[in-house]
Design a protein around this motif. Structure first.
Motif, PDB file in Angstrom:
ATOM      1  N   VAL A  15      33.374  57.582  50.586  1.00  0.00           N
ATOM      2  CA  VAL A  15      33.980  57.037  49.359  1.00  0.00           C
ATOM      3  C   VAL A  15      35.441  57.470  49.264  1.00  0.00           C
ATOM      4  CG1 VAL A  15      33.952  57.100  46.834  1.00  0.00           C
ATOM      5  CG2 VAL A  15      31.799  56.897  48.100  1.00  0.00           C
ATOM      6  N   ALA A  16      35.715  58.729  49.534  1.00  0.00           N
ATOM      7  CA  ALA A  16      37.077  59.260  49.412  1.00  0.00           C
ATOM      8  C   ALA A  16      38.057  58.556  50.337  1.00  0.00           C
ATOM      9  CB  ALA A  16      37.073  60.764  49.696  1.00  0.00           C
ATOM     10  N   GLU A  17      37.558  58.072  51.464  1.00  0.00           N
ATOM     11  CA  GLU A  17      38.436  57.446  52.457  1.00  0.00           C
ATOM     12  C   GLU A  17      38.656  55.956  52.217  1.00  0.00           C
ATOM     13  OE1 GLU A  17      36.433  58.398  56.057  1.00  0.00           O
ATOM     14  OE2 GLU A  17      36.904  60.542  55.941  1.00  0.00           O
ATOM     15  N   LEU A  18      37.962  55.372  51.247  1.00  0.00           N
ATOM     16  CA  LEU A  18      38.094  53.932  51.012  1.00  0.00           C
ATOM     17  C   LEU A  18      39.449  53.589  50.402  1.00  0.00           C
ATOM     18  CD1 LEU A  18      34.630  52.970  49.440  1.00  0.00           C
ATOM     19  CD2 LEU A  18      35.393  52.601  51.798  1.00  0.00           C
ATOM     20  N   PRO A  19      40.121  52.582  50.909  1.00  0.00           N
ATOM     21  CA  PRO A  19      41.330  52.086  50.230  1.00  0.00           C
ATOM     22  C   PRO A  19      40.933  51.399  48.924  1.00  0.00           C
ATOM     23  CG  PRO A  19      40.798  50.699  52.112  1.00  0.00           C
ATOM     24  CD  PRO A  19      39.853  51.856  52.172  1.00  0.00           C
ATOM     25  N   ASP A  20      41.867  51.339  48.001  1.00  0.00           N
ATOM     26  CA  ASP A  20      41.569  50.800  46.669  1.00  0.00           C
ATOM     27  C   ASP A  20      40.971  49.394  46.724  1.00  0.00           C
ATOM     28  OD1 ASP A  20      42.539  53.139  45.678  1.00  0.00           O
ATOM     29  OD2 ASP A  20      44.277  52.278  44.652  1.00  0.00           O
ATOM     30  N   GLU A  21      41.479  48.559  47.633  1.00  0.00           N
ATOM     31  CA  GLU A  21      41.018  47.167  47.651  1.00  0.00           C
ATOM     32  C   GLU A  21      39.539  47.047  48.009  1.00  0.00           C
ATOM     33  OE1 GLU A  21      43.438  47.838  51.519  1.00  0.00           O
ATOM     34  OE2 GLU A  21      43.590  48.363  49.378  1.00  0.00           O
ATOM     35  N   ASP A  22      38.998  48.039  48.700  1.00  0.00           N
ATOM     36  CA  ASP A  22      37.588  47.968  49.082  1.00  0.00           C
ATOM     37  C   ASP A  22      36.652  48.161  47.901  1.00  0.00           C
ATOM     38  OD1 ASP A  22      38.181  47.430  51.688  1.00  0.00           O
ATOM     39  OD2 ASP A  22      37.746  49.436  52.466  1.00  0.00           O
ATOM     40  N   PHE A  23      37.149  48.708  46.819  1.00  0.00           N
ATOM     41  CA  PHE A  23      36.300  48.906  45.638  1.00  0.00           C
ATOM     42  C   PHE A  23      35.907  47.578  44.999  1.00  0.00           C
ATOM     43  CE2 PHE A  23      37.388  53.182  46.300  1.00  0.00           C
ATOM     44  CZ  PHE A  23      36.602  53.992  45.500  1.00  0.00           C
ATOM     45  N   SER A  27      28.928  45.314  47.674  1.00  0.00           N
ATOM     46  CA  SER A  27      28.176  46.374  48.347  1.00  0.00           C
ATOM     47  C   SER A  27      26.862  45.797  48.851  1.00  0.00           C
ATOM     48  CB  SER A  27      27.902  47.528  47.368  1.00  0.00           C
ATOM     49  OG  SER A  27      26.859  47.167  46.465  1.00  0.00           O
ATOM     50  N   GLY A  28      26.035  46.640  49.426  1.00  0.00           N
ATOM     51  CA  GLY A  28      24.732  46.195  49.877  1.00  0.00           C
ATOM     52  C   GLY A  28      23.700  46.111  48.774  1.00  0.00           C
ATOM     53  N   CYS A  29      24.070  46.490  47.552  1.00  0.00           N
ATOM     54  CA  CYS A  29      23.183  46.379  46.388  1.00  0.00           C
ATOM     55  C   CYS A  29      23.457  45.044  45.705  1.00  0.00           C
ATOM     56  CB  CYS A  29      23.428  47.517  45.404  1.00  0.00           C
ATOM     57  SG  CYS A  29      23.027  49.151  46.041  1.00  0.00           S
ATOM     58  N   THR A  30      22.455  44.200  45.621  1.00  0.00           N
ATOM     59  CA  THR A  30      22.617  42.859  45.066  1.00  0.00           C
ATOM     60  C   THR A  30      23.273  42.897  43.692  1.00  0.00           C
ATOM     61  OG1 THR A  30      20.652  42.108  46.245  1.00  0.00           O
ATOM     62  CG2 THR A  30      21.421  40.741  44.423  1.00  0.00           C
ATOM     63  N   GLY A  31      24.379  42.165  43.549  1.00  0.00           N
ATOM     64  CA  GLY A  31      25.056  42.068  42.267  1.00  0.00           C
ATOM     65  C   GLY A  31      26.052  43.168  41.971  1.00  0.00           C
ATOM     66  N   TRP A  32      26.141  44.170  42.836  1.00  0.00           N
ATOM     67  CA  TRP A  32      27.059  45.279  42.604  1.00  0.00           C
ATOM     68  C   TRP A  32      28.215  45.247  43.592  1.00  0.00           C
ATOM     69  CZ3 TRP A  32      23.872  50.436  41.802  1.00  0.00           C
ATOM     70  CH2 TRP A  32      23.282  50.407  40.530  1.00  0.00           C
ATOM     71  N   LEU A  33      29.419  45.472  43.080  1.00  0.00           N
ATOM     72  CA  LEU A  33      30.576  45.725  43.922  1.00  0.00           C
ATOM     73  C   LEU A  33      30.529  47.175  44.398  1.00  0.00           C
ATOM     74  CD1 LEU A  33      33.342  44.040  41.717  1.00  0.00           C
ATOM     75  CD2 LEU A  33      32.121  43.035  43.669  1.00  0.00           C
ATOM     76  N   VAL A  34      31.407  47.503  45.329  1.00  0.00           N
ATOM     77  CA  VAL A  34      31.487  48.888  45.800  1.00  0.00           C
ATOM     78  C   VAL A  34      31.770  49.826  44.629  1.00  0.00           C
ATOM     79  CG1 VAL A  34      32.908  50.487  47.149  1.00  0.00           C
ATOM     80  CG2 VAL A  34      32.090  48.357  48.184  1.00  0.00           C
ATOM     81  N   ARG A  35      32.643  49.423  43.710  1.00  0.00           N
ATOM     82  CA  ARG A  35      32.961  50.298  42.578  1.00  0.00           C
ATOM     83  C   ARG A  35      31.720  50.560  41.722  1.00  0.00           C
ATOM     84  NH1 ARG A  35      36.333  46.236  38.467  1.00  0.00           N
ATOM     85  NH2 ARG A  35      34.479  45.175  37.642  1.00  0.00           N
ATOM     86  N   ASP A  36      30.841  49.564  41.601  1.00  0.00           N
ATOM     87  CA  ASP A  36      29.622  49.742  40.820  1.00  0.00           C
ATOM     88  C   ASP A  36      28.700  50.748  41.500  1.00  0.00           C
ATOM     89  OD1 ASP A  36      30.655  47.677  39.209  1.00  0.00           O
ATOM     90  OD2 ASP A  36      29.600  46.147  40.380  1.00  0.00           O
ATOM     91  N   LEU A 149      27.058  51.182  50.804  1.00  0.00           N
ATOM     92  CA  LEU A 149      28.503  51.315  50.618  1.00  0.00           C
ATOM     93  C   LEU A 149      29.270  50.586  51.713  1.00  0.00           C
ATOM     94  CD1 LEU A 149      30.742  52.992  48.939  1.00  0.00           C
ATOM     95  CD2 LEU A 149      30.701  54.503  50.930  1.00  0.00           C
ATOM     96  N   ILE A 150      28.805  50.696  52.944  1.00  0.00           N
ATOM     97  CA  ILE A 150      29.560  50.165  54.086  1.00  0.00           C
ATOM     98  C   ILE A 150      29.044  48.815  54.554  1.00  0.00           C
ATOM     99  CG2 ILE A 150      30.094  52.518  54.810  1.00  0.00           C
ATOM    100  CD1 ILE A 150      28.071  52.177  57.088  1.00  0.00           C
ATOM    101  N   ALA A 151      28.154  48.206  53.785  1.00  0.00           N
ATOM    102  CA  ALA A 151      27.508  46.955  54.218  1.00  0.00           C
ATOM    103  C   ALA A 151      28.514  45.881  54.612  1.00  0.00           C
ATOM    104  CB  ALA A 151      26.586  46.442  53.118  1.00  0.00           C
ATOM    105  N   HIS A 152      29.643  45.813  53.912  1.00  0.00           N
ATOM    106  CA  HIS A 152      30.661  44.800  54.188  1.00  0.00           C
ATOM    107  C   HIS A 152      31.994  45.448  54.567  1.00  0.00           C
ATOM    108  CE1 HIS A 152      27.907  41.736  52.708  1.00  0.00           C
ATOM    109  NE2 HIS A 152      27.668  42.523  51.682  1.00  0.00           N
TER     110      HIS A 152
END
Length: 218
Positions: A15-23, A27-36, A149-152
């Motif tokens: 999570v700490a290494e993710l650039p802002d745009e990846d949030f 994500s791999g959780c249906t209906g949730w973005l990485v930030r969620d 988290l890394i699904a996409h």
């Protein structure tokens, strides 16, 4: 205890290494973005802290396998808490604030786990588990969510091999049967929990186990 620490440290580092745009990516959780998903991890860390300071004097009622409830259908996002997560995540406004909160609460949860007595008993969800079993539950939880988290995000770091193997072993115990040796640990977790459908060859290799999948854990 070591596997809990390794899985949680690796997930927080990813999570700490993710650039802002990846949030803002799915994500791999249906209906949730990485930030969620990251917001959900903050709440998970709070749950760990709360549970580790909620001792129980009675005998355990669950272990690392029987703790899990296996549902018939995947979540739709309509559960009140599931629906609340995206609103909480959006309220942070900036990814750096989510990162800070996860690091702050997550570090505390990690330290609390290191200090806990594995043989002690704690209460959560109206059940009693040993601390060791409770932390084993989270090895599976953290590893699955690391994959979510890394699904996409193909360039992001994967979970450690040791925690993938441990999570697979836990899922096989829940399933009551091993996955085929031809499945990698990652594929066993993804297919076994319905995070992706099996290929034709995988379905054939699963045999009778295919009828029991996916295992929707809650």
């Amino acid at each position: 205890m070591d596997l809990f620490s390794r899985s949680w440290t690796a997930l927080r580092a990813a999570v700490a290494e993710l650039p802002d745009e990846d949030f803002e990516r799915p994500s791999g959780c249906t209906g949730w973005l990485v930030r969620d998903l990251v917001c959900h991890l903050v709440l998970d860390a709070q749950d760990v802290l709360i549970t580790l300071v909620t001792p129980a004097a009675t005998e355990p009622t669950r272990d690392a396998v029987t703790y899990w409830h296996v549902a018939d259908t995947p979540p739709t996002g309509e559960d009140p808490l599931d629906a609340l997560i995206p609103r909480l995540a959006a309220a942070y406004g900036e990814p750096r604030l989510l990162k800070f909160h996860l690091d702050d609460v997550g570090s505390a949860a990690g330290r609390a786990a290191e200090l806990a007595d594995p043989g002690g008993r704690v209460s959560t969800r109206d059940e009693v588990l040993t601390v060791g079993d409770y932390l084993s539950v989270y090895v599976l939880e953290w590893t699955l969510h690391h994959l979510d988290l890394i699904a996409h995000l193909p360039s992001a770091a994967e979970p450690p091999a040791a925690t993938l193997a441990a999570a697979r072993a836990s899922l096989e115990e829940i399933a009551g049967a091993p996955f085929p040796a031809s499945f990698s640990d990652k594929d066993a977790l993804l297919v076994g929990t319905g995070r992706r459908p099996p290929t034709g060859a995988e379905d054939a290799a699963l045999g009778g186990l295919a009828a029991r999948l996916p295992l929707v854990l809650g």
